[in-house]
Motif scaffolding. Sequence first.
Motif, short mmCIF file in Angstrom:
data_model
loop_
_atom_site.label_atom_id
_atom_site.label_comp_id
_atom_site.label_asym_id
_atom_site.label_seq_id
_atom_site.Cartn_x
_atom_site.Cartn_y
_atom_site.Cartn_z
N TRP A 96 -9.99 -17.14 0.52
CA TRP A 96 -8.99 -16.14 0.18
C TRP A 96 -9.51 -14.77 0.62
O TRP A 96 -10.40 -14.19 0.00
N ASN A 97 -8.97 -14.27 1.72
CA ASN A 97 -9.32 -12.95 2.23
C ASN A 97 -8.10 -12.04 2.20
O ASN A 97 -6.97 -12.50 2.01
N LEU A 98 -8.33 -10.76 2.42
CA LEU A 98 -7.27 -9.77 2.33
C LEU A 98 -6.72 -9.44 3.72
O LEU A 98 -7.48 -9.24 4.67
N TYR A 99 -5.39 -9.36 3.80
CA TYR A 99 -4.69 -9.06 5.05
C TYR A 99 -3.66 -7.95 4.80
O TYR A 99 -3.25 -7.70 3.66
N ARG A 100 -3.23 -7.34 5.91
CA ARG A 100 -2.21 -6.29 5.83
C ARG A 100 -1.22 -6.48 6.97
O ARG A 100 -1.61 -6.79 8.10
N ALA A 101 0.07 -6.29 6.66
CA ALA A 101 1.11 -6.45 7.67
C ALA A 101 2.23 -5.46 7.39
O ALA A 101 2.53 -5.15 6.22
N ALA A 102 2.87 -4.96 8.46
CA ALA A 102 3.96 -4.00 8.32
C ALA A 102 5.30 -4.72 8.48
O ALA A 102 5.47 -5.53 9.40
N ASP A 136 0.84 -1.18 0.00
CA ASP A 136 0.00 0.00 0.00
C ASP A 136 0.88 1.25 0.00
O ASP A 136 2.12 1.16 0.07
N ALA A 137 0.26 2.42 -0.09
CA ALA A 137 1.02 3.66 -0.23
C ALA A 137 1.86 3.96 1.00
O ALA A 137 2.84 4.72 0.92
N SER A 138 1.54 3.36 2.15
CA SER A 138 2.27 3.59 3.39
C SER A 138 3.40 2.60 3.61
O SER A 138 4.04 2.63 4.67
N GLY A 139 3.60 1.70 2.67
CA GLY A 139 4.69 0.75 2.81
C GLY A 139 4.35 -0.49 3.59
O GLY A 139 5.23 -1.20 4.07
N ARG A 140 3.04 -0.78 3.74
CA ARG A 140 2.62 -2.03 4.38
C ARG A 140 2.29 -3.06 3.30
O ARG A 140 1.81 -2.71 2.23
N THR A 169 11.62 -9.14 9.25
CA THR A 169 10.44 -10.00 9.34
C THR A 169 9.19 -9.18 9.07
O THR A 169 9.26 -7.99 8.74
N LEU A 170 8.05 -9.81 9.23
CA LEU A 170 6.77 -9.17 8.94
C LEU A 170 5.91 -9.21 10.19
O LEU A 170 5.88 -10.24 10.90
N GLY A 171 5.22 -8.12 10.47
CA GLY A 171 4.29 -8.12 11.58
C GLY A 171 3.13 -9.07 11.34
O GLY A 171 2.94 -9.60 10.24
N THR A 172 2.34 -9.29 12.38
CA THR A 172 1.20 -10.20 12.27
C THR A 172 0.19 -9.66 11.26
O THR A 172 -0.28 -8.53 11.41
N PRO A 173 -0.16 -10.44 10.23
CA PRO A 173 -1.15 -9.95 9.25
C PRO A 173 -2.52 -9.76 9.90
O PRO A 173 -3.01 -10.63 10.63
N GLU A 174 -3.12 -8.61 9.67
CA GLU A 174 -4.45 -8.31 10.20
C GLU A 174 -5.49 -8.43 9.09
O GLU A 174 -5.28 -7.96 7.98
#
Length: 695
Positions: free
Chosen positions: A294-300, A279-283, A306-311
């Motif tokens: 198949w659902n959509l998740y976001r992680a920082a 995304d535009a914020s770098g997540r 490493t990657l944060g926990t996908p929400e």
Amino acid sequence: MTGGENGVSGGATDTDGRAGGGAVNGGGPVKTEAPYGTWPSPVGAALAAARDGRPEYLGTVGEELWWTAPRPAEAGRRALVRRRADGTEESVLPAPWNVRSRVIEYGGRPWAAADRPRGGPLVVFSHFPDQRLYAYEPDSGTGAPPWPLTPVSAVGGGLRWVDPVLRPERGEVWCVLEEFTGPAPTDVRRVIAAVPLDGSAAEDRRAVRELSDGRHRFVTGPRLSPDGRRAAWLAWDHPRMPWDGTEVLLAEVTPDGTFGGARTVAGGPGESIAQIDWDASGRLLLAGDRTGWWNLYRAAPRPDGTLGTPEPLCPREEEFAGPLWKIGLNWFQPLDNGLIAVVHGKGGTALGILDPETGTLVDAVGPWTEWASTLTAHGTRVTGVAAGPHRSYEIVELDTCTGRSRVVAAAHTDAVDPAYLSEPSVRTFTGPDGREIHAQLHPPHHPGCTGPAGTPPPYVIWAHGGPTGHAPLVLDLEITYFTSRGIGVAEVNYGGSTGYGRAYRERLRERWGVVDVEDCAAVATALADEGAADPARLAIRGGSAGGWTTAASLVFTDVYACGTILFPILDLRGWATGETHDFESQYLHGLVGPLDQVPDRYDARSPVAHVDRLTSPFLLLQGLDDVICPPAQAERFLARTAGRGVPHAYLAFEGEGHGFRDAGTLVRALEAELALYARTFGFSRTDVPDLELRT
């Protein structure tokens, strides 16, 4: 399905309330009674062939929209087309340039372009005949043709390229390289590579920089974070298919343009992540099926790589992605303002705009019930490829500020009077063990004809390919070719199909040749029991995996009077031991079971091993250049069928691979199929050549 179904209903009736089956006058103009199959129709095979295919691989280049388009009349090539800012459309490249990749044989995104401040667009593309990467400046004014960026390799299937990302600031294009290392179809490696734009690698493979380490059998192209400091990509290994389980790899992009510290940060053997992007914020955004959908998740990303926990962003029992049959498909597209355009649904799809902060999802309004896995965005405008029951695939733009949708390119036009179009219905049937089977019915329909009173029509069961695939509810003139002549069509999304969650598609695990055959037979039998179809005039047809289901249905059931088998799998043991390409070379581990553990199962289910049980006439259609389901399978089946007294015909087509693309082939195949039904079902047609059947 969200987003509206444009009047397409579920349940056990057609959309106007009629029992699903024969043509009915319904109070309209008086119709002529005529036997099913004999009705005159304006939908000829040439017309259906001319409308074959759809736009793919959308992209924005400055203010322009670009995509690849089918050209059946030009030997089936894929043209690269642009829509200029003033709305005019034109080809970027003339014939015979064919913008199509062969990576994993099914290909994927074959082009990328950048709009430079001076000099206009620079486009890089894969040319199908030699699979080299080429660069081209269509607006340079010099008339210079495309120049090659990569060499030709004489080893195996050569060098192939897909899913390019242009890096003009580095003078490179980054993409997936598929490199054959030997003569066998499985002698292959894949890496992410950087190709110089100056053409220096055109003669020397060593000028190509490899960015990934090659430890995974399959990879997608890199997705770069907005600041260019990180790259993420998908990877998986045999015997997994991408809908079984994939991994997300994340690496730092060093100042010298290499990948450092690549590590797996999400996914695994039990989770299919079908798409990633930033995304535009770098997540990092991920479409994964950890919940069975198949659902959509976001992680920082974290500083340690490493990657944060996908929400979860919009948890639903719907699909926000699909099977990754081609490299570079996309079901979601992040916008600069933080919103996300998503293709989602259950059974069908809609285009929606998701606010990831609130989980609010608003769908585009319009007559489209299916959206393809290709999206692009420019500012607040999102563009995709969509179709509906009475509309062919067209390019549709959604203005997210106003909510207005409009067709901007490849607009649907009525190739035939809509009065000849069947009104489809969505049905759920009950199969063995009470399981649900999803299907779409297209009853016979003609504005001036009806069938004999009290006589049900013939029906053809269509089994889609894959088998991890889906039959979408969209206008298909091949279906209208039959329904307008008085032959019904039922598209069956048998167990194993996508669009209904992971549990539904895994019904086929180790049961291919059982569940698919049973589900198709259950739909056919139910239609006959309802009086909607003539039990003596049922047929089945399908291509690729659908060809397998068709052949297995003819061998192992007595439901069908005949069948049309297109570019099929017929011999499991042969297919598992070198008779297919690398991508699917271990697909049968999941569909049937490991060959070394269940060898008897491979013989028990293969149609080629049981031709003695075959009694129904069949038509077998095969491309002679098919490396996925090669002619050897068809020829072995025919050799064992010869002399057994089963009427059949075999048509083989030079220059055709897996799936037919040339208009002449499409016409011949469709007319031969109708001729088979005329002979088997006992009606006469003078508008197609007679089909010579041998025994």
